[in-house]
Design an enzyme around this catalytic site. Structure first.
Site, PDB file in Angstrom:
ATOM      1  N   SER A 146       0.819  -1.210   0.000  1.00  0.00           N
ATOM      2  CA  SER A 146       0.000   0.000   0.000  1.00  0.00           C
ATOM      3  C   SER A 146       0.855   1.263   0.000  1.00  0.00           C
ATOM      4  O   SER A 146       0.404   2.327   0.436  1.00  0.00           O
ATOM      5  CB  SER A 146      -0.939   0.003   1.210  1.00  0.00           C
ATOM      6  OG  SER A 146      -0.196  -0.059   2.425  1.00  0.00           O
ATOM      7  N   THR A 191      11.316   1.188  -2.263  1.00  0.00           N
ATOM      8  CA  THR A 191      12.346   1.514  -3.259  1.00  0.00           C
ATOM      9  C   THR A 191      13.699   1.677  -2.588  1.00  0.00           C
ATOM     10  O   THR A 191      14.720   1.148  -3.061  1.00  0.00           O
ATOM     11  CB  THR A 191      11.978   2.803  -4.010  1.00  0.00           C
ATOM     12  OG1 THR A 191      10.745   2.612  -4.701  1.00  0.00           O
ATOM     13  CG2 THR A 191      13.057   3.184  -5.011  1.00  0.00           C
ATOM     14  N   ILE A 208       3.933   2.818  -5.035  1.00  0.00           N
ATOM     15  CA  ILE A 208       3.704   2.072  -6.267  1.00  0.00           C
ATOM     16  C   ILE A 208       2.350   1.378  -6.231  1.00  0.00           C
ATOM     17  O   ILE A 208       1.559   1.463  -7.182  1.00  0.00           O
ATOM     18  CB  ILE A 208       4.833   1.055  -6.505  1.00  0.00           C
ATOM     19  CG1 ILE A 208       6.147   1.798  -6.791  1.00  0.00           C
ATOM     20  CG2 ILE A 208       4.500   0.131  -7.665  1.00  0.00           C
ATOM     21  CD1 ILE A 208       7.352   0.894  -6.947  1.00  0.00           C
ATOM     22  N   ASN A 261      15.572  -1.423  -1.645  1.00  0.00           N
ATOM     23  CA  ASN A 261      15.913  -2.331  -2.737  1.00  0.00           C
ATOM     24  C   ASN A 261      16.922  -1.745  -3.719  1.00  0.00           C
ATOM     25  O   ASN A 261      16.967  -2.146  -4.883  1.00  0.00           O
ATOM     26  CB  ASN A 261      14.642  -2.715  -3.495  1.00  0.00           C
ATOM     27  CG  ASN A 261      13.784  -3.710  -2.748  1.00  0.00           C
ATOM     28  OD1 ASN A 261      13.921  -4.910  -2.915  1.00  0.00           O
ATOM     29  ND2 ASN A 261      12.898  -3.205  -1.918  1.00  0.00           N
ATOM     30  N   PRO A 302       9.776   3.770   1.056  1.00  0.00           N
ATOM     31  CA  PRO A 302      10.621   2.834   1.811  1.00  0.00           C
ATOM     32  C   PRO A 302      10.969   1.578   1.031  1.00  0.00           C
ATOM     33  O   PRO A 302      12.085   1.067   1.126  1.00  0.00           O
ATOM     34  CB  PRO A 302       9.753   2.496   3.036  1.00  0.00           C
ATOM     35  CG  PRO A 302       8.825   3.657   3.184  1.00  0.00           C
ATOM     36  CD  PRO A 302       8.552   4.142   1.794  1.00  0.00           C
ATOM     37  N   CYS A 360      11.906   0.516 -12.456  1.00  0.00           N
ATOM     38  CA  CYS A 360      11.506   1.715 -13.195  1.00  0.00           C
ATOM     39  C   CYS A 360      12.593   2.115 -14.192  1.00  0.00           C
ATOM     40  O   CYS A 360      12.305   2.470 -15.347  1.00  0.00           O
ATOM     41  CB  CYS A 360      11.195   2.861 -12.239  1.00  0.00           C
ATOM     42  SG  CYS A 360      12.562   3.409 -11.179  1.00  0.00           S
TER      43      CYS A 360
END
Length: 313
Positions: free
Chosen positions: A13, A167, A16, A170, A165, A131
């Site tokens: 949630s 993104t 993205i 990772n 958070p 992305c």
């Protein structure tokens, strides 16, 4: 909502997942989002889902399995993290649910709609790369179909405010997955990817730089191939565009080395392409093109899977 639509759920949630939910609700004549899954009951994404009339749970994938809405769900989008996705993949495969993975976990084959959408649509888990990969792999593929790309190097710059958070957790997986995608989907023999979180205020729109070292070829043919590819991506990401015309530089044996990790020795053409991706501002402002290109690619992939498997109607 029409009962003829294909039922989907979204796990995650954050930025993205929330952007994807809004896209499905506003744009899709094929998909119906029936569940939004998170782990924070107070998250903005879950709050928005409730206001849109979408069923929610803050108990993760285990909560999703207990929801009455889970019955009949054909596709689950995972917009969490690479680590969490491994657990989700095991559970959802056992349930026979199609997985669209928006994390860099790369368990399933990489999908870039403008390049290889039709090749892996029967796979149970489809990975949307990153992305940066969605923005740059099409360009590498466009160059490669004219002249063999020996080395591709990309730099993806996104506004810090558009990186949630998930993104941020990772970054390593982002660079590894994108680099591999440049090779497996883009066709480069070697690939390298870098991501920059730009803290500038006001936030800057997503920008991507692509450098390819390739065999010598007709510049106009490469330029035409790149322009055709840009038009193909624009069919599902309208804000995707070239910042300037394609740049070329020829190298001979006597030329200085053109990039940090070139093929050695390199004689041929350096192709440089500069892009920007403006988002549709469904959730975050238009500078967040990194959200838009990921969620748009995932939406297009899910709709095509639904069509191919005759789930519509």
């Amino acid at each position: 909502m029409s009962t003829s639509k294909v039922k989907v759920a979204i796990i995650g949630s954050g930025n993205i997942g929330t952007d994807l939910m809004i896209k499905v609700l506003r744009q899709s004549s094929v998909l119906e989002v029936v569940a939004m899954v998170g782990v924070d009951i107070n998250s903005d994404g879950l709050d928005r889902a409730r206001r849109f009339g979408v069923a929610t749970t803050h108990e993760g994938i285990e909560g999703l399995l207990r929801m009455p809405e889970f019955e009949g769900i054909r596709i689950v989008f995972d917009a969490t993290s690479a680590g969490a996705h491994k657990h989700h993949d095991e559970i959802l495969r056992a349930k026979g649910v199609q997985i669209i993975d928006l994390t860099p976990a790369a368990i399933g084959p990489y999908i870039v709609p403008s390049v290889n959408l039709e090749e892996h649509l029967h796979e149970p888990n489809l990975n949307m790369v990153t992305c940066g990969g969605q923005a740059t792999i099409p360009i590498v593929a466009a160059v490669n179909r004219v002249a063999a790309v020996q080395y591709a190097e990309i730099i993806a710059s996104i506004a810090s405010k558009s990186a949630g958070p998930g993104t941020r957790a990772n970054i390593d997986e982002f660079t590894e997955t994108t680099s591999r995608g440049l090779e497996l989907v883009g066709g480069a023999k070697r690939g390298k990817a870098t991501i920059i979180l730009n803290p500038a205020e006001p936030p800057l729109i997503m920008r991507d730089t692509v450098h390819c070292l390739c065999a010598d070829a007709d510049e106009e043919a490469i330029r035409l191939s790149v322009n055709e590819m840009v038009a193909s991506v624009q069919e599902y990401v309208p804000g995707y565009r070239l910042k300037q015309s394609v740049q070329f530089e020829r190298f001979t044996k006597e030329s200085p080395l053109p990039l940090t990790r070139p093929a050695d020795p390199f004689v041929g053409l350096k192709v440089s392409v500069f892009l920007e991706v403006e988002g549709a501002a469904h959730y975050l402002p238009a500078y967040a093109g990194n959200l838009d290109i990921m969620t748009s690619a995932a939406l297009k992939t899910a709709e095509r899977v639904s069509e191919l498997r005759n789930w519509i109607g």
